[in-house]
Design a protein around this motif. Structure first.
Motif, PDB file in Angstrom:
ATOM      1  N   ASN A  89       0.978  -1.289  -0.052  1.00 46.94           N
ATOM      2  CA  ASN A  89      -0.329  -0.125  -0.122  1.00 46.94           C
ATOM      3  C   ASN A  89       0.897   1.269  -0.428  1.00 46.94           C
ATOM      4  OD1 ASN A  89      -1.650  -1.572  -0.055  1.00 46.94           O
ATOM      5  ND2 ASN A  89      -2.729  -0.958   2.349  1.00 46.94           N
ATOM      6  N   LEU A 143       0.697   4.420  -2.800  1.00 45.38           N
ATOM      7  CA  LEU A 143       0.462   5.020  -1.961  1.00 45.38           C
ATOM      8  C   LEU A 143       1.393   6.377  -1.718  1.00 45.38           C
ATOM      9  CD1 LEU A 143      -2.603   3.915  -0.670  1.00 45.38           C
ATOM     10  CD2 LEU A 143      -2.706   4.640  -2.809  1.00 45.38           C
ATOM     11  N   MET A 172      -2.897   7.137   3.136  1.00 47.80           N
ATOM     12  CA  MET A 172      -3.459   6.822   2.237  1.00 47.80           C
ATOM     13  C   MET A 172      -3.662   5.734   2.942  1.00 47.80           C
ATOM     14  SD  MET A 172      -3.470   9.559  -0.622  1.00 47.80           S
ATOM     15  CE  MET A 172      -2.889  10.824  -0.925  1.00 47.80           C
ATOM     16  N   THR A 205      -5.353   3.435   5.546  1.00 47.40           N
ATOM     17  CA  THR A 205      -6.832   4.344   4.602  1.00 47.40           C
ATOM     18  C   THR A 205      -7.490   2.867   3.789  1.00 47.40           C
ATOM     19  OG1 THR A 205      -6.961   6.267   5.397  1.00 47.40           O
ATOM     20  CG2 THR A 205      -8.807   5.311   4.371  1.00 47.40           C
ATOM     21  N   ALA A 206      -6.385   2.049   3.672  1.00 46.09           N
ATOM     22  CA  ALA A 206      -6.172   0.995   2.448  1.00 46.09           C
ATOM     23  C   ALA A 206      -5.953   0.090   2.935  1.00 46.09           C
ATOM     24  CB  ALA A 206      -5.082   1.096   1.578  1.00 46.09           C
ATOM     25  N   TYR A 207      -5.688  -0.204   3.655  1.00 47.45           N
ATOM     26  CA  TYR A 207      -5.756  -1.489   5.101  1.00 47.45           C
ATOM     27  C   TYR A 207      -7.577  -1.673   5.032  1.00 47.45           C
ATOM     28  CZ  TYR A 207      -4.801  -5.333   7.647  1.00 47.45           C
ATOM     29  OH  TYR A 207      -4.489  -6.176   7.894  1.00 47.45           O
ATOM     30  N   HIS A 241     -10.169  -0.104   3.093  1.00 50.76           N
ATOM     31  CA  HIS A 241     -11.176   0.690   1.883  1.00 50.76           C
ATOM     32  C   HIS A 241     -10.582  -0.429   0.656  1.00 50.76           C
ATOM     33  CE1 HIS A 241     -13.573   2.809  -0.367  1.00 50.76           C
ATOM     34  NE2 HIS A 241     -12.938   3.674  -0.976  1.00 50.76           N
ATOM     35  N   LEU A 265      -6.555  -0.702  -1.710  1.00 49.66           N
ATOM     36  CA  LEU A 265      -5.576  -0.160  -1.813  1.00 49.66           C
ATOM     37  C   LEU A 265      -6.348   0.443  -3.919  1.00 49.66           C
ATOM     38  CD1 LEU A 265      -2.629   0.820  -2.538  1.00 49.66           C
ATOM     39  CD2 LEU A 265      -2.105  -1.097  -4.150  1.00 49.66           C
ATOM     40  N   ASN A 266      -7.367  -0.397  -4.535  1.00 48.46           N
ATOM     41  CA  ASN A 266      -7.736   0.046  -5.598  1.00 48.46           C
ATOM     42  C   ASN A 266      -8.027   1.465  -5.531  1.00 48.46           C
ATOM     43  OD1 ASN A 266      -6.369  -1.843  -7.224  1.00 48.46           O
ATOM     44  ND2 ASN A 266      -7.870  -3.017  -7.520  1.00 48.46           N
ATOM     45  N   MET A 269      -8.483   3.495  -2.758  1.00 47.14           N
ATOM     46  CA  MET A 269      -7.645   4.214  -2.641  1.00 47.14           C
ATOM     47  C   MET A 269      -6.444   4.616  -3.530  1.00 47.14           C
ATOM     48  SD  MET A 269      -8.289   5.891   0.347  1.00 47.14           S
ATOM     49  CE  MET A 269      -6.947   6.928   0.546  1.00 47.14           C
ATOM     50  N   LYS A 270      -6.518   4.254  -4.458  1.00 45.12           N
ATOM     51  CA  LYS A 270      -5.584   4.938  -5.752  1.00 45.12           C
ATOM     52  C   LYS A 270      -6.920   5.968  -6.183  1.00 45.12           C
ATOM     53  CE  LYS A 270      -3.435   1.954  -8.384  1.00 45.12           C
ATOM     54  NZ  LYS A 270      -3.008   0.548  -9.145  1.00 45.12           N
ATOM     55  N   SER A 289     -13.856   3.819   7.284  1.00 39.31           N
ATOM     56  CA  SER A 289     -13.530   4.029   5.852  1.00 39.31           C
ATOM     57  C   SER A 289     -12.661   4.903   6.148  1.00 39.31           C
ATOM     58  CB  SER A 289     -12.950   3.906   4.572  1.00 39.31           C
ATOM     59  OG  SER A 289     -13.663   2.793   3.910  1.00 39.31           O
TER      60      SER A 289
END
Length: 464
Positions: free
Chosen positions: A247, A251, A256, A259-261, A263, A265-266, A268-269, A294
């Motif tokens: 992640n 990012l 971020m 948060t991707a953990y 939400h 990774l895609n 958050m991208k 999230s």
């Protein structure tokens, strides 16, 4: 000539070892850099989320599960009321609490809509509510607030129990993150995810201390009917480190990446592409899946980290658990857990507690401990003693399963009941996913007791 060759060889060896030393130094430096950077830069507390961090600190340390905090889901500094809940862990209490929460939300929604319509606050409750919005609040602000009402149950007891459990694991978790060149404070994330409970299992199918789903967990560890490494605290921490490292590499910042953990990774991208910075993502990003959990995940981590690093400021009588020493032994064949425990003079629960990745079928004799499994045993048991006890117990193959061909009208639940197996066991044995989706003509493996027919033969019969 020989002299020149010798000098060349000595020089080559010297260059090689210098290169090794430089490479090793860089690795150590990289890890040190991650942990020596001031935490305010690694994990910044943006002004936009300061109220959120304070809110979650209170939820973790001030309010118990007998209390529900009625608040604004978008502005966590706006707390309307603390309601009393039934703390019992029963269905009756859950239904009672649901009614209590609905009643409180309905009451405050009516107050906010009344104020939005221009009515002057009359009761003390209305005046207190109006005061939360300043001297002249806009009708649109009050109307939106009426839609943002939410109740958060207190987590004080759960969080404290998690801090106690963390004592047995936190040092090793920090070592694992350091070995990956990551900030050691990431080891506090399970305070949010599971309260360091190895047996944690969510309604969405996430398991273990790090709450990996099956789909995500399979990228980093073994997940199946016999072994589920999401439940192993050390293996799953290696998985979490790899996931968080990935992640961060994409990012480029921890707000971020964390948060991707939650939400993904895609997701958050996409959020970063649209809004660039974390504060703007927090304030402006809208998505069907980017909801309260999230949006608040990073704030929860910051709050949990603050409390976990300074527990005495929040809890007076907290004594962390001590690490449990163990020895490792890799089994050379398939072995019955109960027979091995008996041969070692151990209770089956001792093996079960030290090896949470081994699933229930191993301990009720439906499956063997798999060949090559690295078994944890109490400290002090010599490897030679384990080898002697295990040698006569080894089997050449795993216990096989029965099979069922799906017909019209079948459901996973009905098939499980027909064959007298647990629905979750059926799901895991066939990798059906959270929704347990099956289709006509599909062949399902049914976990069973004591069959001796080889698995390959059974599969051939199931697929003539």
């Amino acid at each position: 000539m020989i002299f020149l060759i010798r000098r060349f060889l000595y020089f080559s060896i010297l260059v090689f070892w210098i290169a090794v030393l430089v490479f090793s130094t860089r690795l150590v430096s990289q890890a040190a850099t991650q942990t020596s950077v001031p935490s305010s830069k690694t994990f910044p507390v943006f002004k936009e989320i300061e109220p959120n961090v304070d809110f979650w600190i209170d939820i973790f340390t001030k309010y118990s599960k007998a209390q529900g905090v009625l608040h604004d889901a978008r502005d966590l500094s706006r707390v309307y009321k603390v309601i009393q809940l039934n703390p019992d862990n029963t269905r009756k209490a859950a239904k009672e609490n649901q009614k209590t929460k609905k009643k409180a939300i309905k009451k405050y929604k009516a107050i906010l809509l009344k104020l939005a319509q221009g009515h002057a606050p009359a009761s003390a409750k209305e005046k207190k509510t109006a005061a939360l919005f300043g001297s002249v609040p806009k009708a649109s602000t009050l109307g939106q607030a009426a839609l943002n009402l939410r109740i958060q149950t207190g987590l004080k007891d759960q969080f404290k129990e998690g801090l106690v459990r963390s004592g047995a694991l936190i040092d090793e978790f920090k070592r694992i993150f350091l070995s990956h060149g990551l900030p050691q404070d990431l080891a506090f994330l399970p305070c949010v995810e599971s309260s360091f409970n190895v047996n944690a299992y969510s309604k969405f199918g996430a398991a273990g201390i790090w709450q990996f789903t099956r789909s995500t967990g399979k990228r980093y560890m073994e997940i199946g009917y016999v072994v589920d490494q999401r439940r192993d605290p050390y293996i799953s921490t290696q998985g979490a480190a790899n996931l968080l490292k990935r992640n961060y590499s994409v990012l480029k910042n921890w707000p971020m990446a964390l948060t991707a953990y939650n939400h993904g990774l895609n997701g958050m991208k996409r959020a970063k592409k649209k809004h660039q910075t974390y504060p703007r993502i927090y304030s402006d990003y809208k998505s069907r899946s980017f909801k309260f959990a999230s949006r608040n995940f990073y704030s929860e981590f910051l709050a949990a980290r603050q409390v976990a690093k300074h527990p005495s400021q929040y809890f007076k009588d907290l004594t962390p658990a001590k690490p449990v020493s163990h020895t490792l032994f890799k089994v050379q064949g398939f072995v019955p857990a109960k027979d091995l425990a008996k041969g070692l003079g151990l209770g089956i629960n001792e093996i079960k507690q030290l090896n949470p990745a081994l699933r229930k079928p191993v301990f009720d004799n439906r499956k063997y401990i798999p060949k090559g499994y690295e078994l944890r045993l109490p400290q002090g048991i010599a490897s030679q003693a384990v080898a002697r006890a295990a040698a006569p117990l080894y089997k050449d193959r795993q216990k096989p399963s029965k099979f069922h061909r799906v017909h019209k009208g079948d459901t996973a639940g009905r098939i499980a009941r027909t064959h007298k197996v647990g629905l979750n066991d059926l799901i895991l044995a066939n990798d059906l996913g959270r929704r347990a989706t099956i289709y006509i003509g599909q062949t399902l493996r049914i976990p069973s007791r004591g069959e001796i027919v080889p698995l390959k033969t059974a599969l051939a019969k199931a697929h003539p």
